[in-house]
Write a protein that holds these residues in place. Structure first.
Motif, PDB file in Angstrom:
ATOM      1  N   TRP A 106      -7.703  -3.005   4.318  1.00 57.48           N
ATOM      2  CA  TRP A 106      -8.809  -3.713   4.673  1.00 57.48           C
ATOM      3  C   TRP A 106      -9.600  -2.719   5.953  1.00 57.48           C
ATOM      4  O   TRP A 106     -10.785  -3.234   6.323  1.00 57.48           O
ATOM      5  CB  TRP A 106      -8.553  -5.002   5.545  1.00 57.48           C
ATOM      6  CG  TRP A 106      -8.217  -5.931   4.617  1.00 57.48           C
ATOM      7  CD1 TRP A 106      -8.337  -6.062   3.110  1.00 57.48           C
ATOM      8  CD2 TRP A 106      -7.757  -7.361   4.740  1.00 57.48           C
ATOM      9  NE1 TRP A 106      -8.164  -7.228   2.676  1.00 57.48           N
ATOM     10  CE2 TRP A 106      -7.825  -8.003   3.670  1.00 57.48           C
ATOM     11  CE3 TRP A 106      -7.503  -8.011   6.011  1.00 57.48           C
ATOM     12  CZ2 TRP A 106      -7.402  -9.470   3.749  1.00 57.48           C
ATOM     13  CZ3 TRP A 106      -7.179  -9.196   6.022  1.00 57.48           C
ATOM     14  CH2 TRP A 106      -7.126  -9.856   4.929  1.00 57.48           C
ATOM     15  N   PHE A 107      -9.034  -1.635   6.352  1.00 57.72           N
ATOM     16  CA  PHE A 107      -9.665  -0.798   7.361  1.00 57.72           C
ATOM     17  C   PHE A 107      -9.623   0.642   6.656  1.00 57.72           C
ATOM     18  O   PHE A 107      -8.805   1.665   7.097  1.00 57.72           O
ATOM     19  CB  PHE A 107      -8.959  -0.669   8.608  1.00 57.72           C
ATOM     20  CG  PHE A 107      -9.251  -2.102   9.182  1.00 57.72           C
ATOM     21  CD1 PHE A 107      -8.067  -3.052   8.866  1.00 57.72           C
ATOM     22  CD2 PHE A 107     -10.365  -2.558   9.953  1.00 57.72           C
ATOM     23  CE1 PHE A 107      -8.114  -4.445   9.447  1.00 57.72           C
ATOM     24  CE2 PHE A 107     -10.289  -3.883  10.411  1.00 57.72           C
ATOM     25  CZ  PHE A 107      -8.950  -4.811  10.174  1.00 57.72           C
ATOM     26  N   PRO A 108     -10.503   1.036   5.428  1.00 60.71           N
ATOM     27  CA  PRO A 108     -10.324   2.140   4.879  1.00 60.71           C
ATOM     28  C   PRO A 108     -10.691   3.548   5.787  1.00 60.71           C
ATOM     29  O   PRO A 108     -11.574   3.202   6.531  1.00 60.71           O
ATOM     30  CB  PRO A 108     -11.089   2.152   3.626  1.00 60.71           C
ATOM     31  CG  PRO A 108     -12.193   0.925   3.931  1.00 60.71           C
ATOM     32  CD  PRO A 108     -11.371   0.163   4.954  1.00 60.71           C
ATOM     33  N   THR A 109     -10.073   4.773   5.579  1.00 54.84           N
ATOM     34  CA  THR A 109     -10.326   5.729   6.263  1.00 54.84           C
ATOM     35  C   THR A 109     -11.463   6.436   5.558  1.00 54.84           C
ATOM     36  O   THR A 109     -10.855   6.948   4.258  1.00 54.84           O
ATOM     37  CB  THR A 109      -9.063   6.517   6.767  1.00 54.84           C
ATOM     38  OG1 THR A 109      -8.130   5.711   7.542  1.00 54.84           O
ATOM     39  CG2 THR A 109      -9.390   7.926   7.338  1.00 54.84           C
ATOM     40  N   PRO A 110     -12.552   6.809   5.760  1.00 53.29           N
ATOM     41  CA  PRO A 110     -13.331   7.311   4.767  1.00 53.29           C
ATOM     42  C   PRO A 110     -13.251   8.733   4.598  1.00 53.29           C
ATOM     43  O   PRO A 110     -12.690   9.588   5.344  1.00 53.29           O
ATOM     44  CB  PRO A 110     -14.898   6.903   5.455  1.00 53.29           C
ATOM     45  CG  PRO A 110     -14.500   7.074   6.844  1.00 53.29           C
ATOM     46  CD  PRO A 110     -13.260   6.357   6.900  1.00 53.29           C
ATOM     47  N   TYR A 111     -13.591   9.372   3.148  1.00 49.47           N
ATOM     48  CA  TYR A 111     -13.478  10.618   3.062  1.00 49.47           C
ATOM     49  C   TYR A 111     -14.518  11.285   3.742  1.00 49.47           C
ATOM     50  O   TYR A 111     -15.463  10.649   4.426  1.00 49.47           O
ATOM     51  CB  TYR A 111     -14.120  10.956   1.621  1.00 49.47           C
ATOM     52  CG  TYR A 111     -12.972  10.448   0.634  1.00 49.47           C
ATOM     53  CD1 TYR A 111     -13.020   9.074   0.176  1.00 49.47           C
ATOM     54  CD2 TYR A 111     -12.030  11.284   0.041  1.00 49.47           C
ATOM     55  CE1 TYR A 111     -12.054   8.688  -1.034  1.00 49.47           C
ATOM     56  CE2 TYR A 111     -11.138  11.089  -1.036  1.00 49.47           C
ATOM     57  CZ  TYR A 111     -11.099   9.791  -1.106  1.00 49.47           C
ATOM     58  OH  TYR A 111     -10.175   9.204  -2.288  1.00 49.47           O
ATOM     59  N   ASP A 112     -14.537  12.501   4.279  1.00 46.62           N
ATOM     60  CA  ASP A 112     -15.279  13.414   5.041  1.00 46.62           C
ATOM     61  C   ASP A 112     -16.841  13.630   4.427  1.00 46.62           C
ATOM     62  O   ASP A 112     -17.748  13.917   4.882  1.00 46.62           O
ATOM     63  CB  ASP A 112     -14.738  14.820   5.107  1.00 46.62           C
ATOM     64  CG  ASP A 112     -13.390  14.824   6.156  1.00 46.62           C
ATOM     65  OD1 ASP A 112     -12.826  15.746   5.814  1.00 46.62           O
ATOM     66  OD2 ASP A 112     -13.413  13.739   6.708  1.00 46.62           O
TER      67      ASP A 112
END
Length: 124
Positions: A106-112
């Motif tokens: 529910w708290f994705p770590t975004p791609y660069d």
């Protein structure tokens, strides 16, 4: 090939609605959590809404009850329906996947990598 293409933004009066779309490359989208983010002038980018690969959703308190995130797995596309818009929703909106490849986050770590975003402007 990594691709994120946002669309659907525009100028709308307070209380109005917009529907944003984000076409993502299959490598980012498939079996992955996706998120919508926004960045207002002079502010940091923030997570607005997220959806897991199974369709479970999570929202920032500021948009809860007004925004709805959804996904079409056949089209590798994620949507953000925005209702009852307020001037403080004015920002550039972006989508991204979870670089940890967690389909349930529910708290994705975004791609660069980020797309060009789509501008949403809400007038009072």
């Amino acid at each position: 090939q990594v691709q994120l293409v946002e669309s659907g933004g525009g100028l709308v009066q307070a209380g109005g609605s917009l529907r944003l779309s984000c076409a993502a490359s299959r490598s980012i989208f498939r079996d992955n959590a996706m998120g919508w983010y926004r960045q207002a002038p002079g502010k940091q980018r923030e997570l607005v809404a997220a959806i897991t690969s199974g369709g479970s959703t999570n929202y920032a308190d500021s948009v809860k009850g007004r925004f709805t995130i959804s996904r079409d797995n056949a089209k590798n596309t994620v949507y953000l329906q925005m209702n009852s818009l307020k001037p403080e929703d004015t920002a550039v909106y972006y989508c991204n996947g979870d670089k940890r490849r967690s389909g349930r986050s529910w708290f994705p770590t975004p791609y660069d990598y980020w797309g060009q975003g789509t501008q949403v402007t809400v007038s009072s």
